[in-house]
Design a protein around this motif. Sequence first.
Motif, PDB file in Angstrom:
ATOM      1  N   GLY A  77       0.789  -1.222   0.000  1.00  7.10           N
ATOM      2  CA  GLY A  77       0.000   0.000   0.000  1.00  7.10           C
ATOM      3  C   GLY A  77       0.822   1.273   0.000  1.00  7.10           C
ATOM      4  N   ARG A  78       2.141   1.148   0.177  1.00  4.00           N
ATOM      5  CA  ARG A  78       3.014   2.325   0.127  1.00  4.00           C
ATOM      6  C   ARG A  78       3.388   2.609  -1.316  1.00  4.00           C
ATOM      7  NH1 ARG A  78       6.475   3.548   4.358  1.00  4.00           N
ATOM      8  NH2 ARG A  78       7.253   5.140   2.916  1.00  4.00           N
ATOM      9  N   PHE A  79       3.603   3.863  -1.625  1.00  5.12           N
ATOM     10  CA  PHE A  79       4.010   4.250  -2.973  1.00  5.12           C
ATOM     11  C   PHE A  79       5.389   4.883  -2.952  1.00  5.12           C
ATOM     12  CE2 PHE A  79      -0.644   4.331  -3.105  1.00  5.12           C
ATOM     13  CZ  PHE A  79      -0.882   3.559  -4.239  1.00  5.12           C
ATOM     14  N   LEU A  80       6.079   4.790  -4.071  1.00  3.39           N
ATOM     15  CA  LEU A  80       7.356   5.453  -4.244  1.00  3.39           C
ATOM     16  C   LEU A  80       7.126   6.790  -4.957  1.00  3.39           C
ATOM     17  CD1 LEU A  80       7.822   2.141  -4.727  1.00  3.39           C
ATOM     18  CD2 LEU A  80      10.189   2.910  -4.758  1.00  3.39           C
ATOM     19  N   THR A  81       8.161   7.611  -4.954  1.00  2.00           N
ATOM     20  CA  THR A  81       8.061   8.945  -5.547  1.00  2.00           C
ATOM     21  C   THR A  81       9.136   9.128  -6.620  1.00  2.00           C
ATOM     22  OG1 THR A  81       7.247   9.866  -3.471  1.00  2.00           O
ATOM     23  CG2 THR A  81       8.113  11.429  -5.082  1.00  2.00           C
ATOM     24  N   ARG A  82       8.741   9.779  -7.706  1.00  2.00           N
ATOM     25  CA  ARG A  82       9.706  10.179  -8.741  1.00  2.00           C
ATOM     26  C   ARG A  82       9.795  11.703  -8.753  1.00  2.00           C
ATOM     27  NH1 ARG A  82       7.603   5.847 -13.349  1.00  2.00           N
ATOM     28  NH2 ARG A  82       8.626   4.022 -12.379  1.00  2.00           N
ATOM     29  N   ALA A  83      11.014  12.200  -8.925  1.00  2.14           N
ATOM     30  CA  ALA A  83      11.222  13.643  -8.849  1.00  2.14           C
ATOM     31  C   ALA A  83      12.404  14.053  -9.712  1.00  2.14           C
ATOM     32  CB  ALA A  83      11.472  14.060  -7.402  1.00  2.14           C
ATOM     33  N   LEU A  84      12.450  15.335 -10.042  1.00  2.00           N
ATOM     34  CA  LEU A  84      13.626  15.952 -10.636  1.00  2.00           C
ATOM     35  C   LEU A  84      14.400  16.644  -9.520  1.00  2.00           C
ATOM     36  CD1 LEU A  84      12.131  17.526 -13.885  1.00  2.00           C
ATOM     37  CD2 LEU A  84      13.393  15.375 -13.658  1.00  2.00           C
ATOM     38  N   VAL A  85      15.708  16.379  -9.488  1.00  4.83           N
ATOM     39  CA  VAL A  85      16.557  16.901  -8.423  1.00  4.83           C
ATOM     40  C   VAL A  85      17.753  17.596  -9.049  1.00  4.83           C
ATOM     41  CG1 VAL A  85      18.040  16.296  -6.459  1.00  4.83           C
ATOM     42  CG2 VAL A  85      15.883  15.065  -6.832  1.00  4.83           C
ATOM     43  N   THR A  86      18.112  18.752  -8.522  1.00  6.20           N
ATOM     44  CA  THR A  86      19.360  19.422  -8.905  1.00  6.20           C
ATOM     45  C   THR A  86      20.244  19.547  -7.680  1.00  6.20           C
ATOM     46  OG1 THR A  86      18.321  20.689 -10.689  1.00  6.20           O
ATOM     47  CG2 THR A  86      20.411  21.517  -9.835  1.00  6.20           C
ATOM     48  N   LEU A  87      21.476  19.101  -7.819  1.00  2.00           N
ATOM     49  CA  LEU A  87      22.485  19.253  -6.780  1.00  2.00           C
ATOM     50  C   LEU A  87      23.540  20.241  -7.247  1.00  2.00           C
ATOM     51  CD1 LEU A  87      23.111  15.563  -5.615  1.00  2.00           C
ATOM     52  CD2 LEU A  87      21.392  17.193  -4.805  1.00  2.00           C
ATOM     53  N   SER A  88      24.100  20.977  -6.301  1.00  2.00           N
ATOM     54  CA  SER A  88      25.128  21.974  -6.594  1.00  2.00           C
ATOM     55  C   SER A  88      26.305  21.757  -5.649  1.00  2.00           C
ATOM     56  CB  SER A  88      24.544  23.384  -6.394  1.00  2.00           C
ATOM     57  OG  SER A  88      25.555  24.363  -6.379  1.00  2.00           O
ATOM     58  N   TRP A  89      27.523  21.818  -6.223  1.00  2.00           N
ATOM     59  CA  TRP A  89      28.740  21.604  -5.443  1.00  2.00           C
ATOM     60  C   TRP A  89      29.670  22.811  -5.566  1.00  2.00           C
ATOM     61  CZ3 TRP A  89      26.428  17.826  -8.339  1.00  2.00           C
ATOM     62  CH2 TRP A  89      26.190  16.582  -7.751  1.00  2.00           C
ATOM     63  N   PRO A  90      30.459  23.080  -4.542  1.00  2.00           N
ATOM     64  CA  PRO A  90      31.487  24.123  -4.668  1.00  2.00           C
ATOM     65  C   PRO A  90      32.641  23.626  -5.538  1.00  2.00           C
ATOM     66  CG  PRO A  90      31.600  23.106  -2.504  1.00  2.00           C
ATOM     67  CD  PRO A  90      30.391  22.524  -3.178  1.00  2.00           C
ATOM     68  N   LEU A  91      33.080  24.448  -6.466  1.00  4.79           N
ATOM     69  CA  LEU A  91      34.191  24.080  -7.340  1.00  4.79           C
ATOM     70  C   LEU A  91      35.462  23.815  -6.554  1.00  4.79           C
ATOM     71  CD1 LEU A  91      35.186  23.733 -10.286  1.00  4.79           C
ATOM     72  CD2 LEU A  91      35.700  26.182 -10.284  1.00  4.79           C
ATOM     73  N   ASP A  92      35.602  24.474  -5.403  1.00  9.70           N
ATOM     74  CA  ASP A  92      36.825  24.322  -4.608  1.00  9.70           C
ATOM     75  C   ASP A  92      37.064  22.886  -4.151  1.00  9.70           C
ATOM     76  OD1 ASP A  92      37.500  26.939  -4.865  1.00  9.70           O
ATOM     77  OD2 ASP A  92      36.881  27.551  -2.853  1.00  9.70           O
ATOM     78  N   THR A  93      36.018  22.050  -4.127  1.00  5.06           N
ATOM     79  CA  THR A  93      36.218  20.683  -3.627  1.00  5.06           C
ATOM     80  C   THR A  93      36.978  19.809  -4.626  1.00  5.06           C
ATOM     81  OG1 THR A  93      34.062  19.976  -4.488  1.00  5.06           O
ATOM     82  CG2 THR A  93      34.147  20.760  -2.199  1.00  5.06           C
ATOM     83  N   ILE A  94      36.867  20.091  -5.941  1.00  4.46           N
ATOM     84  CA  ILE A  94      37.542  19.234  -6.926  1.00  4.46           C
ATOM     85  C   ILE A  94      38.383  20.022  -7.921  1.00  4.46           C
ATOM     86  CG2 ILE A  94      35.768  17.440  -6.794  1.00  4.46           C
ATOM     87  CD1 ILE A  94      34.793  18.442  -9.585  1.00  4.46           C
ATOM     88  N   GLY A  95      38.155  21.332  -8.041  1.00  2.00           N
ATOM     89  CA  GLY A  95      38.796  22.068  -9.118  1.00  2.00           C
ATOM     90  C   GLY A  95      38.220  21.618 -10.460  1.00  2.00           C
ATOM     91  N   PRO A  96      38.729  22.138 -11.572  1.00  2.00           N
ATOM     92  CA  PRO A  96      38.177  21.800 -12.887  1.00  2.00           C
ATOM     93  C   PRO A  96      38.707  20.473 -13.431  1.00  2.00           C
ATOM     94  CG  PRO A  96      39.902  23.421 -13.155  1.00  2.00           C
ATOM     95  CD  PRO A  96      39.764  23.198 -11.668  1.00  2.00           C
ATOM     96  N   SER A  97      38.535  19.414 -12.669  1.00  2.00           N
ATOM     97  CA  SER A  97      39.046  18.088 -13.014  1.00  2.00           C
ATOM     98  C   SER A  97      37.917  17.227 -13.563  1.00  2.00           C
ATOM     99  CB  SER A  97      39.647  17.416 -11.767  1.00  2.00           C
ATOM    100  OG  SER A  97      39.818  16.029 -11.972  1.00  2.00           O
ATOM    101  N   LEU A  98      38.024  16.783 -14.803  1.00  2.00           N
ATOM    102  CA  LEU A  98      36.969  15.944 -15.385  1.00  2.00           C
ATOM    103  C   LEU A  98      36.863  14.583 -14.702  1.00  2.00           C
ATOM    104  CD1 LEU A  98      37.271  16.745 -19.201  1.00  2.00           C
ATOM    105  CD2 LEU A  98      35.506  17.503 -17.602  1.00  2.00           C
ATOM    106  N   PRO A  99      37.963  13.864 -14.436  1.00  6.84           N
ATOM    107  CA  PRO A  99      37.813  12.586 -13.736  1.00  6.84           C
ATOM    108  C   PRO A  99      37.128  12.724 -12.379  1.00  6.84           C
ATOM    109  CG  PRO A  99      39.984  12.714 -14.720  1.00  6.84           C
ATOM    110  CD  PRO A  99      39.372  14.079 -14.852  1.00  6.84           C
ATOM    111  N   ASN A 100      37.472  13.772 -11.636  1.00  3.88           N
ATOM    112  CA  ASN A 100      36.856  13.946 -10.323  1.00  3.88           C
ATOM    113  C   ASN A 100      35.449  14.519 -10.419  1.00  3.88           C
ATOM    114  OD1 ASN A 100      38.944  13.044  -8.353  1.00  3.88           O
ATOM    115  ND2 ASN A 100      40.154  14.529  -9.505  1.00  3.88           N
ATOM    116  N   LEU A 101      35.152  15.206 -11.507  1.00  5.32           N
ATOM    117  CA  LEU A 101      33.772  15.621 -11.756  1.00  5.32           C
ATOM    118  C   LEU A 101      32.876  14.392 -11.886  1.00  5.32           C
ATOM    119  CD1 LEU A 101      31.656  17.832 -12.573  1.00  5.32           C
ATOM    120  CD2 LEU A 101      32.354  17.364 -14.941  1.00  5.32           C
TER     121      LEU A 101
END
Length: 420
Positions: A77-101
């Motif tokens: 009787g329980r239902f699940l939920t579908r949603a659109l989610v946007t997450l935002s990160w500070p660039l300082d945590t990884i720098g402009p690194s594609l592998p770490n992105l």
Amino acid sequence: MSESRFEADYWMETAIDPRKAAEFMAGEQSSGTFVAVPGETEELKARSAARVTRLEILDDRVPAPSLPSAGLEVAPGRFLTRALVTLSWPLDTIGPSLPNLIATVAGNLFELKPITGLKLLDIRLPSAFAEAHAGPKFGIEGTRRLTGVERRPLIGTIIKPSVGFDAAETAALVDQLCRAGIDFIKDDELQSDGPGCPFEDRVKAVMRVVEAHADRSGRKVMFAFNLTGDLDQMRRRHDILLAHGATCLMASLNSVGLVGMLELARFAELPIHAHRNGWGALSRHPALGWSYVAWQKIWRLAGVDHMHVNGLRNKFAETDDSVLASARACLTPLFPDKPCTVMPVFSSGQSAAQVPGTWAGLKSTDLIFAAGGGIMAHPHGPAAGVTALHEAWEATLAGVPLADHARAHPNLALALGAAA
């Protein structure tokens, strides 16, 4: 989006409160873990944690989970939920690194127990990524310059059979195709450097043919040789291509990986034709993986010049709308001052019959239209197949229905009959 942050959009399905699920994703992919730890202070979280910047509920009455999750029980009787989610990160945590992105936006969050479906839809990056990465060296403009093709698509094909020909047989087929007016030819991704058709032998034989035709016509057919391998192999094969006057190389993205592609792009002096074989494992399930819109941005920054997007009415499982969205994404600038646009490659079961729909859906001639069977299986042979594709594009760009044009063009008429 701030220049000091980067963002990712997701389609999410969850068995718990969607706000909690989104916060769980943000914590897992930044400063948090499964329990509170003493060092994760409010000051640290304000400085380094990911943020949930959007949560849009799509459906809150999903009856069953899309993906299995060990130890997760959904009460009757329980239902699940579908949603659109946007997450935002500070660039300082990884720098402009594609592998770490990738580790950040597409890491462990796919495995979180309460998340019963997750697809990465898009990413948005600050200009620091443009400054850190060269992007395509050739792209659309360079490809057109090397092939001498303007104001129309490049007509291309794939060596078929995919494997089995030796170097001399491959060169003989290339000779037929060059005589017919082909613009672009590529190795199949399965053709590499095996004993039956060694890479260097194939390059020497094919380029002798290509150069001979260029001497006569003044226009050099572009052949994308598959140099996929480890870094030392790719560097050696790249140098062989340069030595023999080749104008394109091909590499399989999922085989060489992101770091392999970054390194290849650094030393490559030729356009990089990027093949996406294996893409279906990342995308086919609607509740898991990547959207091509997000995925292709990584590779464009890494330095590829052409990207496969499948084709209309293809032999695979992708819809036409998805294919066209992928092609449009390749032509959409990444940054205002650094577009990084690449040439989309239509392939996989293409023929003259798909030409009008391709033009109608894309409204651009900046593409490679690569037909393997659509050229090789023409009733009058590969040369007639090339002619038929030229005729199909000429008619389509002039606004003439293919059926009308085919009345006076027998090669096109046969191609349409074979495709029906």
